[in-house]
Design an enzyme around this catalytic site. Structure first.
Site, PDB file in Angstrom:
ATOM      1  N   SER A  56      -0.834   1.709   5.544  1.00 38.64           N
ATOM      2  CA  SER A  56      -0.464   2.380   4.299  1.00 38.64           C
ATOM      3  C   SER A  56      -1.280   1.949   3.089  1.00 38.64           C
ATOM      4  CB  SER A  56       1.021   2.176   4.022  1.00 38.64           C
ATOM      5  OG  SER A  56       1.787   2.974   4.901  1.00 38.64           O
ATOM      6  N   GLY A 275      -1.108  -3.986  -5.823  1.00 41.81           N
ATOM      7  CA  GLY A 275      -1.643  -3.935  -4.469  1.00 41.81           C
ATOM      8  C   GLY A 275      -0.826  -3.034  -3.570  1.00 41.81           C
ATOM      9  N   HIS A 276      -0.930  -3.268  -2.259  1.00 40.58           N
ATOM     10  CA  HIS A 276      -0.198  -2.475  -1.263  1.00 40.58           C
ATOM     11  C   HIS A 276      -0.250  -3.215   0.065  1.00 40.58           C
ATOM     12  CE1 HIS A 276       1.655   1.123   0.403  1.00 40.58           C
ATOM     13  NE2 HIS A 276       1.577   1.703  -0.789  1.00 40.58           N
ATOM     14  N   ASP A 277       0.699  -2.916   0.933  1.00 44.80           N
ATOM     15  CA  ASP A 277       0.699  -3.416   2.301  1.00 44.80           C
ATOM     16  C   ASP A 277       0.535  -2.241   3.255  1.00 44.80           C
ATOM     17  OD1 ASP A 277       1.275  -5.858   1.184  1.00 44.80           O
ATOM     18  OD2 ASP A 277       3.399  -5.825   1.721  1.00 44.80           O
ATOM     19  N   GLY A 278       0.169  -2.542   4.499  1.00 49.29           N
ATOM     20  CA  GLY A 278       0.055  -1.491   5.503  1.00 49.29           C
ATOM     21  C   GLY A 278       0.433  -2.005   6.872  1.00 49.29           C
TER      22      GLY A 278
END
Length: 429
Positions: A56, A275-278
């Site tokens: 993601s 930010g973001h995680d995936g």
């Protein structure tokens, strides 16, 4: 900059992560540190330029293309999606901004494989006619993969080419990225990681999500390319609006307090980070950007245990370079000894792709998670049971669960009509 090889090695072994790459960019200096193997079955060594699925984190790339289209006056964020994409069978009130901020109310975890053809996004969007509207647009937050597929299809229609081709033309080629791909026939030309389960670190059977999920989570990239994409958001003001708070996020897990235009905004000891995680099929990726310190950290892993590695490693990196730590996970709280077990939340909760059953066994409340529908095609562990423990506030509606004793706690919040966990609204049935 410190040599992170030893700490990455030690922490990855402790977290049972077979392979990982840590990337750090700090005020102009880049360090990329690989660890372990890409595939436990073959023993292929991880290298600095190895490709991992970033899941993601791909959403921020799709969002950046939407921002570009807005700058070109080809769309406006307040535009209803159906005005731009009449084929989309969704609520006419859902806007582009709603999709970028997961507030459209569409049941978002539809993982239907609509084939490998260039029409896969168009065919996926047509399926949304049968997907439930969970809440009125703009009234709540619920993580929505389907919304980003709709955004990807919108890019296709406005650009007159596939989402993959727009990604190459709008981001990959202008940024000079050489290790960023979306399709398996591209990935095989590089050293590409294979996922490994959290349960026993065994290699997964299925390598990639369906192509139809592309705009929501199909990018595979090297750490160096992820850092370069992130650096664009520090140097190009055209993307500054993506970092501005749009929607508050309840619970603050991992310091996540607000959502921008797709970017998650974190508060780490009073410091603003985005930010973001995936997460894909047992591959997990993490990206954190500190604009004040001009610091970017990404961690790419080929394991469902990636969070166990990321949290202590991020604490060490940010404490060393900035003086802040990754916030602690929520913790269970001992309930009063004479507190009765409250059964009011016992029952079934269900949305696309998952069924959650809350039941009682003796003096314990248990949550059973069951993958359903198209998600079964790649669910390495289709059923898992969690013990629910109370957390603050001790009101019978707030609990935490975790995958195993070594994993971070995840909060659950109940209302009379739904369960909220992992950023998703799941209606009670």
């Amino acid at each position: 900059m410190p040599d992170w090889s030893a700490r990455l090695n030690e922490l990855a072994v402790a977290a049972e992560v077979p392979g990982a790459v840590l990337g750090i960019w700090h005020d102009g200096a880049t360090t990329i540190t690989p660890y372990g193997v890409l595939n436990a079955a073959t023993g292929v060594e991880t290298t600095a330029d190895s490709l991992f699925q970033i899941g993601s984190v791909s959403k921020s790339w799709t969002a950046a293309m939407i921002v570009q289209l807005a700058a070109e006056d080809r769309l406006r964020l307040p535009d209803p999606v159906v005005k731009l994409l009449p084929e989309a069978p969704i609520d006419s009130r859902v806007t582009v901004r709603h999709l970028l901020t997961h507030t459209g109310g569409i049941d978002g975890d539809l993982f239907t494989d609509t084939g490998r053809g260039d029409d896969c996004l168009q065919r996926y969007v047509a399926l949304l006619a049968d997907v439930e509207q969970l809440f009125e647009p703009g009234t709540a937050y619920s993580y929505c993969n389907a919304g980003f597929v709709v955004l990807g299809r919108l890019i296709e229609v406005l650009d007159g080419r596939t989402w993959d081709e727009s990604l190459r033309a709008r981001l990959i080629e202008p940024l000079g990225l050489t290790h960023t791909v979306t399709l398996p026939e591209e990935a095989i030309l590089h050293r590409a990681a294979r996922g490994h389960t959290a349960e026993d670190s065994s290699p997964v059977r299925t390598w990639q999500l369906p192509r139809s999920i592309g705009p929501a989570g199909l990018i595979a990239a090297s750490a160096g390319d992820v850092l370069e994409f992130a650096r664009m958001h520090l140097t190009d003001n055209a993307y500054a609006a993506m970092q501005e708070p749009q929607v508050p996020f309840a619970g603050g897990i991992g310091g996540f307090v607000d959502l921008g235009l797709t970017w998650r905004i974190y508060d780490w000891d009073g410091r603003r980070i985005f930010g973001h995680d995936g997460s894909t099929i047992s591959q997990t990726a993490f990206l954190r950007i500190d604009p004040e310190a001009r610091l970017i950290m990404c961690l790419l892993t080929n394991s469902g245990n990636g969070t166990r590695l990321f949290e202590p490693l991020a604490t060490e990196v940010f404490r060393e370079l900035v003086g802040v730590a990754h916030p602690d996970s929520p913790q269970p709280v001992d309930a009063p000894i004479d507190a009765p077990i409250d059964d009011r939340n016992v029952g079934r909760y269900e949305r696309a792709g998952v069924r959650l059953d809350v039941g009682r066994r003796g003096d314990r409340l248990l949550l059973t998670e069951q993958a359903t529908g198209d998600r079964l095609a790649f669910a390495e562990e289709p059923v898992h049971e969690y013990e629910m423990l109370p957390t603050k506030p001790l009101d019978g509606d707030h609990f935490v669960i975790r995958y195993s004793p070594d994993h971070p706690w995840v909060p659950l919040t109940f209302t009379p009509t739904h369960l909220f966990t992992s950023g998703r609204v799941t209606p009670r049935r």
